[in-house]
Write an enzyme that holds these catalytic residues in place. Structure first.
Site, short mmCIF file in Angstrom:
data_model
loop_
_atom_site.label_atom_id
_atom_site.label_comp_id
_atom_site.label_asym_id
_atom_site.label_seq_id
_atom_site.Cartn_x
_atom_site.Cartn_y
_atom_site.Cartn_z
N ARG A 88 0.82 -1.21 0.00
CA ARG A 88 0.00 0.00 0.00
C ARG A 88 0.85 1.26 0.00
O ARG A 88 0.30 2.35 -0.06
CB ARG A 88 -0.84 0.02 1.28
CG ARG A 88 -2.31 -0.32 1.10
CD ARG A 88 -2.90 -0.15 2.47
NE ARG A 88 -4.31 -0.14 2.62
CZ ARG A 88 -5.12 -1.20 2.66
NH1 ARG A 88 -4.66 -2.37 2.42
NH2 ARG A 88 -6.38 -1.06 2.91
N ARG A 127 -21.28 -3.32 3.30
CA ARG A 127 -20.42 -4.46 3.65
C ARG A 127 -20.64 -4.94 5.08
O ARG A 127 -20.77 -4.17 6.00
CB ARG A 127 -18.95 -4.05 3.48
CG ARG A 127 -17.99 -5.13 3.92
CD ARG A 127 -16.70 -5.00 3.23
NE ARG A 127 -15.90 -3.92 3.77
CZ ARG A 127 -14.68 -3.63 3.30
NH1 ARG A 127 -14.18 -4.31 2.30
NH2 ARG A 127 -14.00 -2.64 3.83
P1 ADP Z 1 -9.77 -1.93 2.69
O1 ADP Z 1 -8.93 -2.39 1.54
O2 ADP Z 1 -11.19 -2.26 2.53
O3 ADP Z 1 -9.54 -0.48 3.05
P2 ADP Z 1 -8.29 -3.71 4.51
O4 ADP Z 1 -9.06 -4.75 5.19
O5 ADP Z 1 -7.35 -4.09 3.43
O6 ADP Z 1 -9.36 -2.65 4.02
O7 ADP Z 1 -7.46 -2.86 5.59
C1 ADP Z 1 -8.06 -2.34 6.75
C2 ADP Z 1 -7.07 -1.45 7.51
O8 ADP Z 1 -5.93 -2.23 7.91
C3 ADP Z 1 -6.48 -0.30 6.70
O9 ADP Z 1 -7.30 0.84 6.70
C4 ADP Z 1 -5.17 -0.07 7.46
O10 ADP Z 1 -5.36 0.61 8.66
C5 ADP Z 1 -4.73 -1.47 7.79
N1 ADP Z 1 -3.90 -2.06 6.72
C6 ADP Z 1 -4.19 -3.14 5.94
N2 ADP Z 1 -3.22 -3.39 5.06
C7 ADP Z 1 -2.26 -2.46 5.27
C8 ADP Z 1 -1.01 -2.17 4.67
N3 ADP Z 1 -0.53 -2.91 3.66
N4 ADP Z 1 -0.30 -1.11 5.15
C9 ADP Z 1 -0.76 -0.36 6.17
N5 ADP Z 1 -1.92 -0.57 6.76
C10 ADP Z 1 -2.69 -1.60 6.33
#
Ligand code: ADP
Ligand code: ZN
Length: 220
Positions: A88, A127
């Site tokens: 990300r 969701r």
């Molecule tokens: P979505 O893609 O629907 O926003 P996720 O379930 O992938 O949700 O992620 C939920 C939360 O977990 C994010 O908003 C963040 O706080 C954290 N998170 C998940 N993946 C990462 C990542 N690769 N880097 C930083 N934070 C992450």
């Protein structure tokens, strides 16, 4: 098959990863699910991550990079994997390339689910999540057999704290600023495939399976 799924929250990454990983026998590695598991288990990592997550902010790179590296180093990662929600940030993307180089498991493709704002809002607000087995549902698009209850384990479904409107705004802003540039990163290195994320799950699944066949990633 080693894939990265890119795209804004609500693009359907998790939904498609859930279906495809089962159909194709590869791992579904969702950093969001892993972090939510740590929160539930009350580990120090989980307690630290929770504040950021509930506000829709990112968890520090070091934390997620460590989680993913540990997962990829386990023997079953040789089956192949779909990374959903990781990388990300540019730092995460670089760390992933280094890790996969070390493991001699190069990425096949990065798929970008391009999704319009009205679709994102519709999907996120409807969701629902099983807090026990992490299965995702949607009140209209993908309802459980019995309202409010997980088909798999019978738990009561919940709405994620970060699917509240204020947190959604935060997540979209961070996506635009920090994550979207990764599309260019994968484009430049010739690994990007862009898809229309507004398409419904079933027809997009057909498009994806055809793409995998075309690229020689699947014989099904
Ligand atoms: P979505 O893609 O629907 O926003 P996720 O379930 O992938 O949700 O992620 C939920 C939360 O977990 C994010 O908003 C963040 O706080 C954290 N998170 C998940 N993946 C990462 C990542 N690769 N880097 C930083 N934070 C992450
Ligand atoms: Zn469940």
């Amino acid at each position: 098959m080693r894939l990265v799924f890119l795209g804004p929250p609500g693009a359907g990454k998790g939904t498609h990863a859930q279906v495809l990983s089962k159909d194709l026998g590869v791992l579904h590695i969702s950093t969001g699910d892993m972090l939510r598991d740590s929160v539930k288990a009350g580990t120090p990592l989980g307690l630290e991550a929770k504040k950021n997550m509930d506000d829709g902010k990112l968890v520090p790179d070091k934390v997620v990079i460590g989680l993913v590296a540990e997962r990829l180093e386990r023997p079953d990662a040789h089956m192949g994997f779909i990374l959903d929600g990781f990388p990300r940030t540019p730092e995460q993307a670089k760390a992933l390339d280094e890790e996969l180089k070390m493991l001699q498991m190069p990425l096949d493709m990065a798929l970008d689910f391009e999704t319009s704002l009205p679709m994102i809002i519709r999907r996120l607000s409807g969701r629902r999540l099983c807090p026990k087995c992490n299965k995702n549902y949607h009140v209209h698009n993908y309802p459980p057999k019995k309202e409010g209850m997980c088909d798999v384990c019978g738990s009561t479904l919940v709405q994620r704290p970060d699917d509240r409107v204020e947190a959604i705004e935060n997540r979209l802003k961070i996506y635009k600023e920090v994550t979207e540039p990764l599309i260019q990163y994968y484009k430049t290195s010739g690994r990007l495939v862009q898809l229309d994320g507004d398409i419904d799950v079933a027809p997009l699944n057909i498009i994806l399976m055809n793409l995998f066949r075309e690229k020689g990633l699947c014989r099904k």
